[in-house]
Design a protein around this motif. Structure first.
Motif, PDB file in Angstrom:
ATOM      1  N   SER A 190       0.842  -1.203   0.000  1.00 19.69           N
ATOM      2  CA  SER A 190       0.000   0.000   0.000  1.00 19.69           C
ATOM      3  C   SER A 190       0.865   1.237   0.000  1.00 19.69           C
ATOM      4  CB  SER A 190      -0.910  -0.003   1.236  1.00 19.69           C
ATOM      5  OG  SER A 190      -0.142  -0.001   2.406  1.00 19.69           O
ATOM      6  N   GLU A 191       0.280   2.334  -0.484  1.00 17.95           N
ATOM      7  CA  GLU A 191       1.044   3.566  -0.643  1.00 17.95           C
ATOM      8  C   GLU A 191       1.059   4.432   0.610  1.00 17.95           C
ATOM      9  OE1 GLU A 191      -0.524   5.585  -3.970  1.00 17.95           O
ATOM     10  OE2 GLU A 191       0.486   4.330  -5.441  1.00 17.95           O
ATOM     11  N   ASP A 192       0.309   4.042   1.629  1.00 15.84           N
ATOM     12  CA  ASP A 192       0.218   4.894   2.815  1.00 15.84           C
ATOM     13  C   ASP A 192       1.174   4.452   3.909  1.00 15.84           C
ATOM     14  OD1 ASP A 192      -1.056   2.562   3.292  1.00 15.84           O
ATOM     15  OD2 ASP A 192      -2.807   3.408   4.306  1.00 15.84           O
ATOM     16  N   MET A 193       2.283   3.854   3.545  1.00 11.13           N
ATOM     17  CA  MET A 193       3.309   3.529   4.532  1.00 11.13           C
ATOM     18  C   MET A 193       3.887   4.821   5.099  1.00 11.13           C
ATOM     19  SD  MET A 193       3.786   0.316   5.130  1.00 11.13           S
ATOM     20  CE  MET A 193       3.341  -1.286   4.460  1.00 11.13           C
ATOM     21  N   LYS A 194       4.066   4.860   6.393  1.00  9.30           N
ATOM     22  CA  LYS A 194       4.503   6.079   7.060  1.00  9.30           C
ATOM     23  C   LYS A 194       6.017   6.169   7.196  1.00  9.30           C
ATOM     24  CE  LYS A 194       0.269   5.914   9.847  1.00  9.30           C
ATOM     25  NZ  LYS A 194      -0.276   5.827  11.212  1.00  9.30           N
ATOM     26  N   LEU A 195       6.740   5.188   6.721  1.00  9.80           N
ATOM     27  CA  LEU A 195       8.194   5.159   6.907  1.00  9.80           C
ATOM     28  C   LEU A 195       8.881   5.894   5.771  1.00  9.80           C
ATOM     29  CD1 LEU A 195       8.620   1.436   7.998  1.00  9.80           C
ATOM     30  CD2 LEU A 195       8.711   3.431   9.456  1.00  9.80           C
ATOM     31  N   THR A 196       9.944   6.613   6.114  1.00  2.00           N
ATOM     32  CA  THR A 196      10.750   7.289   5.106  1.00  2.00           C
ATOM     33  C   THR A 196      11.816   6.349   4.571  1.00  2.00           C
ATOM     34  OG1 THR A 196      12.288   8.119   6.785  1.00  2.00           O
ATOM     35  CG2 THR A 196      10.374   9.490   6.276  1.00  2.00           C
ATOM     36  N   ASP A 197      12.461   6.795   3.502  1.00  3.36           N
ATOM     37  CA  ASP A 197      13.503   5.960   2.902  1.00  3.36           C
ATOM     38  C   ASP A 197      14.666   5.743   3.863  1.00  3.36           C
ATOM     39  OD1 ASP A 197      11.923   5.927   0.714  1.00  3.36           O
ATOM     40  OD2 ASP A 197      13.175   7.236  -0.533  1.00  3.36           O
ATOM     41  N   SER A 198      15.017   6.769   4.617  1.00  4.87           N
ATOM     42  CA  SER A 198      16.125   6.619   5.568  1.00  4.87           C
ATOM     43  C   SER A 198      15.774   5.624   6.671  1.00  4.87           C
ATOM     44  CB  SER A 198      16.476   7.977   6.176  1.00  4.87           C
ATOM     45  OG  SER A 198      15.358   8.516   6.870  1.00  4.87           O
ATOM     46  N   GLU A 199      14.527   5.647   7.130  1.00  4.25           N
ATOM     47  CA  GLU A 199      14.113   4.706   8.172  1.00  4.25           C
ATOM     48  C   GLU A 199      14.095   3.276   7.639  1.00  4.25           C
ATOM     49  OE1 GLU A 199      11.200   7.465  10.973  1.00  4.25           O
ATOM     50  OE2 GLU A 199      10.374   6.473   9.202  1.00  4.25           O
ATOM     51  N   LEU A 200      13.615   3.117   6.408  1.00  7.17           N
ATOM     52  CA  LEU A 200      13.605   1.776   5.817  1.00  7.17           C
ATOM     53  C   LEU A 200      15.022   1.269   5.588  1.00  7.17           C
ATOM     54  CD1 LEU A 200      10.679   2.222   3.257  1.00  7.17           C
ATOM     55  CD2 LEU A 200      10.651   0.822   5.321  1.00  7.17           C
ATOM     56  N   GLY A 201      15.911   2.158   5.122  1.00  8.60           N
ATOM     57  CA  GLY A 201      17.301   1.748   4.955  1.00  8.60           C
ATOM     58  C   GLY A 201      17.959   1.367   6.265  1.00  8.60           C
ATOM     59  N   LYS A 202      17.661   2.143   7.310  1.00  7.53           N
ATOM     60  CA  LYS A 202      18.201   1.810   8.630  1.00  7.53           C
ATOM     61  C   LYS A 202      17.646   0.484   9.130  1.00  7.53           C
ATOM     62  CE  LYS A 202      18.692   3.737  13.283  1.00  7.53           C
ATOM     63  NZ  LYS A 202      18.357   4.870  14.178  1.00  7.53           N
ATOM     64  N   LEU A 203      16.356   0.230   8.855  1.00  2.00           N
ATOM     65  CA  LEU A 203      15.743  -1.028   9.266  1.00  2.00           C
ATOM     66  C   LEU A 203      16.384  -2.206   8.533  1.00  2.00           C
ATOM     67  CD1 LEU A 203      13.550  -2.363  10.972  1.00  2.00           C
ATOM     68  CD2 LEU A 203      11.961  -2.033   9.068  1.00  2.00           C
ATOM     69  N   ALA A 204      16.665  -2.023   7.229  1.00  2.00           N
ATOM     70  CA  ALA A 204      17.335  -3.094   6.479  1.00  2.00           C
ATOM     71  C   ALA A 204      18.720  -3.378   7.059  1.00  2.00           C
ATOM     72  CB  ALA A 204      17.441  -2.699   5.001  1.00  2.00           C
ATOM     73  N   ASN A 205      19.437  -2.334   7.437  1.00  2.00           N
ATOM     74  CA  ASN A 205      20.749  -2.540   8.076  1.00  2.00           C
ATOM     75  C   ASN A 205      20.607  -3.245   9.425  1.00  2.00           C
ATOM     76  OD1 ASN A 205      22.030  -1.255   5.957  1.00  2.00           O
ATOM     77  ND2 ASN A 205      21.905   0.753   6.916  1.00  2.00           N
ATOM     78  N   ASN A 206      19.553  -2.906  10.169  1.00  2.00           N
ATOM     79  CA  ASN A 206      19.327  -3.566  11.463  1.00  2.00           C
ATOM     80  C   ASN A 206      19.023  -5.052  11.285  1.00  2.00           C
ATOM     81  OD1 ASN A 206      19.713  -1.156  12.782  1.00  2.00           O
ATOM     82  ND2 ASN A 206      17.541  -0.655  12.914  1.00  2.00           N
ATOM     83  N   ILE A 207      18.348  -5.394  10.194  1.00  2.00           N
ATOM     84  CA  ILE A 207      18.076  -6.812   9.921  1.00  2.00           C
ATOM     85  C   ILE A 207      19.383  -7.561   9.687  1.00  2.00           C
ATOM     86  CG2 ILE A 207      17.005  -8.399   8.267  1.00  2.00           C
ATOM     87  CD1 ILE A 207      14.808  -6.277   7.888  1.00  2.00           C
ATOM     88  N   GLN A 208      20.278  -6.942   8.909  1.00  2.00           N
ATOM     89  CA  GLN A 208      21.575  -7.577   8.680  1.00  2.00           C
ATOM     90  C   GLN A 208      22.368  -7.676   9.980  1.00  2.00           C
ATOM     91  OE1 GLN A 208      22.485  -8.918   5.730  1.00  2.00           O
ATOM     92  NE2 GLN A 208      24.297  -9.723   6.759  1.00  2.00           N
ATOM     93  N   GLU A 209      22.301  -6.625  10.782  1.00  2.00           N
ATOM     94  CA  GLU A 209      22.993  -6.670  12.066  1.00  2.00           C
ATOM     95  C   GLU A 209      22.386  -7.730  12.987  1.00  2.00           C
ATOM     96  OE1 GLU A 209      25.648  -5.162  13.107  1.00  2.00           O
ATOM     97  OE2 GLU A 209      25.938  -4.086  11.209  1.00  2.00           O
ATOM     98  N   LEU A 210      21.086  -7.966  12.868  1.00  5.35           N
ATOM     99  CA  LEU A 210      20.448  -9.006  13.679  1.00  5.35           C
ATOM    100  C   LEU A 210      20.956 -10.387  13.288  1.00  5.35           C
ATOM    101  CD1 LEU A 210      18.360  -9.542  15.877  1.00  5.35           C
ATOM    102  CD2 LEU A 210      16.622  -9.718  14.101  1.00  5.35           C
ATOM    103  N   LEU A 211      21.220 -10.576  11.983  1.00  6.93           N
ATOM    104  CA  LEU A 211      21.805 -11.850  11.542  1.00  6.93           C
ATOM    105  C   LEU A 211      23.217 -12.009  12.108  1.00  6.93           C
ATOM    106  CD1 LEU A 211      21.551 -14.393   9.820  1.00  6.93           C
ATOM    107  CD2 LEU A 211      22.367 -13.079   7.859  1.00  6.93           C
TER     108      LEU A 211
END
Length: 976
Positions: A582-603
């Motif tokens: 959906s297009e109404d996601m409230k996350l910005t690109d920087s937050e999504l990028g940080k979240l992707a990095n956190n996923i890698q760090e979680l691994l």
């Protein structure tokens, strides 16, 4: 009182005053003509009265000064009235020709005559006439200015008589200080018989104040007279302005009347039509609003149905859409005043439900039986949960997953230990209650199998975690990709809208307070669509409704708000699940990028967790010194297992975890210390019990040496049956050379190979092993030197004396070690990183120390014979018989020396040693002959000495390997 002051500056009715007033008025109306600046200023002339003027900026700026001089120095020096220049000024430097030379006229300058100025005179003549006329009308500049200055100075002088206190801007009589200064109380005090004098002073004060008032009034009257012309001009302008305003008011009234007539004739009918069309549109919008309200009224039951099927994303989308509709299109509806807060509470409840659902999913996924299956559990459920959490900005779900990972890792080790202990019959679980104590009762093979099982379970665990995190990472990337595409589409649409901005139709009308509809932005083509729309609406059936009550989803009944529409796009997760972003996601690109990095760090964190738990498991087993008691093969097996697990986790997670590697390195360091101490202690015991006699070389040591010659540094495997048939050899053959060695050196070679093999098995301890091996070689060198050269073996082993054979055998053993140092160096160099090549210098130092030790042994052998020669030849006498007893004894000792070392040292070393011994012999013999005064004169003594020397030479060359030795016995005679 004004008449008493004859110095009043107010102009009177005299002729001079009238003339002054006329001149002043004429200067107001006639603009002075600016005159050209004088080319040659004149000297000031006139009488003394005209010369004296007060300082004035107007007059001073035209006064002549020395700076107005335009005569230069060469012009002053070249006086044309002189017949001839002074020869001593210019001709001193420039020569006599300069004086008499005539200046030739320039060819580039034209000859100027009066005709050239004719045109200029004609043009300026008219201006000159006007200038002369103005001079006659206007008074002279100097006279007018002097009059003004005189009047100004007189007024200024009169005003100076008034005290300064009256001129202050803050002058106020209500101030006590000001009042006492102006009216002192002393003038009003009539007591004490001074009434007449006080009355006179009061009268004098009144006259003084009156005088000040007259001065001020006169100056005010003078200023008003100077500005009377401006007052009259302002009054005249006021009357003209009133006439203009009257005419303007009449014109505005006429214009308003005309506009009212035009409005009644041309606008009222058209505006009535527009009003009816707008009323119809409003009715349609009200109808659509009612249908939208009916739809919104069903929001809560629909959300409950979605939550019952765990459709969190759909429920959140419905709540978000309803919230936007309430805020934009249904804002202010009284019946829905509580619906917004109810939906907010429902949204918070969904947040808690999603977090609890994700926690349950994580627990279920991570605690499945650890088999080879690494598939993601309920992938669609995971994707739905992640989208819902992202939509609500609940980014802490990764922390929940991380906590579940830690708990699962602990449970894995605990379950593995329980399973292994239950399979072991030797452990009585009733007696030993604690699980850690039960685990410590396992022997190495059992504990090693347990560790292998834990590592395999951790590997499967990490593979599952990676698969789950890959799904989450794919969802985050899909949302990020959708955000970027949406932003690009918005930029494209904005560009298109900006391009079409001039061609869009303006919406109809704004309502004013009188109920009229006006439009200020109508163009030529704006009325056409409105007219067409109105015509189509009039032609429609009067009984037909714009939209039926049942067709809520028809296009006519939809609102114009974008919030009531769901814009989604499909994406595919690597697992094969199609998702709707959906297009109404409230996350910005920087937050999504940080979240992707956190996923890698979680691994990475999952790998670190497994390594940390493994380290704790190792440390709990190492409390009783279990790991330090392992032999070399067991520790190598353990090290390889841990290195394999480290590599597997690095391949899975993409990063090497250092905790288990650090624990392995720590245990390896302890192992190296124990390994080195055991072998150093063993070498020390061997050296303390070594009697320094030649030992037989077993066949296995010969095979060991042969394997090194083939370029392979490793301990050979034991062969059963063959070693019993082969007999030990007397010497060790290394690359064709024979080495007579002691038993300690044979074991030292084996120990050195064990160090090298340990480096191959555990590469991480290469540097430590190099340092320990260097220490071992240095210890052997120093200890053997103490025992042989230092005669320490006499007390340690109980030898009676250190013989030449002991010395030669020690030298040959050192030579064998020196032979293998380059091979050892190359072995370590191939396994060291380039940054640590500097550690190889230890082998250079060891080689030098060994060579120095070998040289000291050779010097010791020479010193033994040197002391013997000194003892025997000091008693030598030149007399019969021949050979003498001294030379017979010397030859006997030389033969014993040869018999002791020939079988131990190579022939080349034996020859070099005997050459040094012979040199010592010749030195002592030469010294004794010089003492006896025996010279090479062919006499009887010379003959006896020659016979003894020949006997010595013959015996020495008869020894094995010394036949071709060049003794050069002629050096025993001193040169005369």
């Amino acid at each position: 009182m004004a008449s008493s002051h004859s110095s009043s500056p107010v102009p009177q009715g005299s002729s001079s005053d009238v003339f002054f007033k006329i001149e002043l008025d004429s200067s107001k109306h006639i603009r002075p003509v600016p005159s050209l600046p004088d080319v040659c200023p004149k000297e000031p002339t006139g009488d003394s009265h005209s010369l004296y003027v007060a300082p004035s900026l107007v007059t001073d700026q035209h006064r002549w000064t020395v700076y107005h001089s335009k005569v230069n120095l060469p012009a002053a020096l070249n006086d044309p009235r002189l017949a001839k220049r002074e020869s001593d000024f210019f001709t001193k430097t420039w020569g006599l020709n300069f004086v008499d030379t005539e200046v030739i006229p320039s060819f580039y300058l034209p000859q100027i005559s009066k005709e050239h100025f004719t045109v200029y005179q004609q043009e300026i003549s008219q201006r000159e006439k006007i200038h002369e006329r103005c001079k006659n009308i206007c008074p002279p500049k100097d006279t007018f200015e002097r009059t003004l200055l005189h009047t100004h100075d007189k007024s200024r002088t009169d005003l100076e008589q008034v005290p300064k206190i009256f001129m202050k801007p803050d002058f106020a009589l209500d101030d006590s200080l000001t009042f006492n200064s102006v009216l002192p109380w002393s003038h009003f005090n009539t007591a004490g018989g001074k009434g007449n004098r006080d009355a006179a002073s009061s009268k004098l004060l009144q006259e003084k104040l009156s005088h000040y008032l007259d001065i001020v009034e006169v100056n005010i009257a003078h200023q008003i007279s100077l500005r009377s012309e401006a007052f009259f001009h302002a009054m005249t302008s006021q009357h003209e302005l009133q006439d203009y305003l009257k005419k303007t008011s009449q014109a505005v009234k006429m214009l308003r009347d005309k506009i009212a007539q035009i409005d009644k004739v041309m606008c009222e009918g058209s505006l009535h039509i527009l009003r009816l069309a707008l009323t119809r549109n409003n009715c349609v919008k009200v109808y659509n609003k009612l249908k939208l309200m009916a739809t919104v009224h069903q929001t809560q039951p629909t959300v409950q149905v979605l939550l019952s099927t765990s459709e969190f994303v759909g429920a959140l989308d419905l709540i978000a859409t309803t919230q936007e509709v309430l805020q934009q299109e249904l804002q202010g509806i009284h019946s829905f005043r509580h619906l917004g807060s109810q939906l907010c509470e429902l949204e918070k409840l969904i947040d808690k439900m999603m977090i609890a659902e994700f926690s349950t999913y994580s627990h279920t996924d991570l605690n499945r039986p650890l088999e080879d299956d690494c598939q993601v559990l309920e992938e669609e459920r995971l994707v739905s949960l992640v989208f819902g959490l992202l939509k609500q900005r609940k980014l802490n779900f990764l922390e929940i997953y991380g906590e579940k990972m830690i708990i699962t890792a602990k449970n894995i080790i605990k379950q593995c230990v329980i399973n292994k202990v239950s399979q072991t019959e030797e452990i009585d679980t009733d007696v030993v209650v604690k699980l850690a104590d039960q685990m410590r009762m396992l022997n190495f093979p059992q504990w090693f199998d347990l560790l292998k099982d834990i590592f395999s379970k951790f590997t499967i665990f990490l593979q599952r975690v990676k698969a789950t995190l890959n799904i989450i990472h794919s969802v985050v990337l899909s949302v990020l990709d959708k955000n970027q595409r949406t932003r690009e589409l918005e930029e494209i649409s904005q560009q298109k809208n900006a391009a079409k901005d001039n061609s869009l139709d303006t919406e109809v009308a704004y309502l004013i307070h009188e109920g009229m509809f006006i439009s200020d932005a109508f163009g030529e083509g704006e009325l056409t669509p409105i007219a067409v729309d109105t015509t189509s609406q009039r032609n429609a059936s009067p009984n037909s409704e714009p939209c039926s009550s049942d067709s809520v989803s028809e296009p006519e009944c939809t609102t114009d708000s974008s919030s009531s529409k769901e814009h989604t796009s499909s994406s595919a997760i690597p697992g094969g699940v199609d998702i709707m972003v959906s297009e109404d996601m409230k996350l910005t690109d920087s937050e999504l990028g940080k979240l992707a990095n956190n996923i890698q760090e979680l691994l990475y964190s999952a790998s670190d967790i497994c390594h940390d738990r493994a380290v704790k498991f190792l440390m709990s087993r190492a409390k009783d010194g279990f790991l330090e008691k392992l032999n070399s093969m067991e520790f190598i097996t353990l090290s390889r297992l841990m290195e394999t697990f480290i590599l597997d986790t690095e391949q899975i997670c993409g990063r090497k975890s250092m905790s288990l590697l650090g624990a392995l390195q720590s245990q390896a360091n302890k192992f190296v210390n124990r390994f080195h101490e055991e072998r150093k202690t063993k070498l020390s015991l061997l050296l303390d019990n070594e009697r320094w006699k030649q030992a037989d070389v077993p066949a296995e040591f010969q095979d060991l040496v042969d394997s090194i010659s083939d370029g392979k540094i490793a301990l050979p495997e034991k062969k059963s049956g063959t070693t019993e048939e082969r007999k030990p050899a007397e010497v060790l053959i290394v690359e064709g050379q024979q080495y007579a060695v002691v038993g300690t050196v044979l074991l030292l070679i084996r120990i050195i190979l064990e160090y090298c093999q340990c480096v191959d098995n555990i590469p991480s301890v290469t540097t430590d092993m190099l340092t320990r091996l260097s220490d071992l070689l240095k210890y052997f060198n120093s200890r053997s030197c103490q025992l042989v050269l230092g005669a320490g073996a006499l007390q340690v082993v109980g030898l009676k004396t250190i013989t030449t054979k002991n010395l030669a055998l020690s030298s040959r053993c050192l030579q064998l070690i020196v032979h293998y140092i380059p091979v050892i160096r190359a072995h370590f160099e191939a396994r060291l990183p380039p940054k640590q090549y500097s550690m190889l210098r230890h082998f250079d130092h060891i080689t030098k120390d060994y060579h120095d030790h070998i040289a000291e042994i050779s010097a010791k052998l020479v010193a033994i014979m040197d002391s013997l020669f000194d003892k025997l030849l000091s008693k030598y006498e030149v007399k019969a018989p021949v050979p003498s007893a001294c030379f017979r004894n010397i030859c006997k000792q030389m033969t014993k020396m040869h018999e002791a070392i020939f079988d131990l040292l190579p022939e080349e070393q034996t020859q070099m040693l005997f050459l040094r011994i012979n040199a010592s012999y010749k030195l002592h013999l030469k010294k004794q002959l010089s003492h006896l005064n025996v010279i090479n004169d062919g006499g009887p003594q010379n003959g006896l000495v020659t016979a003894d020397v020949a006997f010595y030479t013959g015996n020495l060359q008869a020894l094995k390997g010394l036949k071709d030795l060049d003794l050069n016995m002629a050096e025993i005679w001193e040169k005369r």
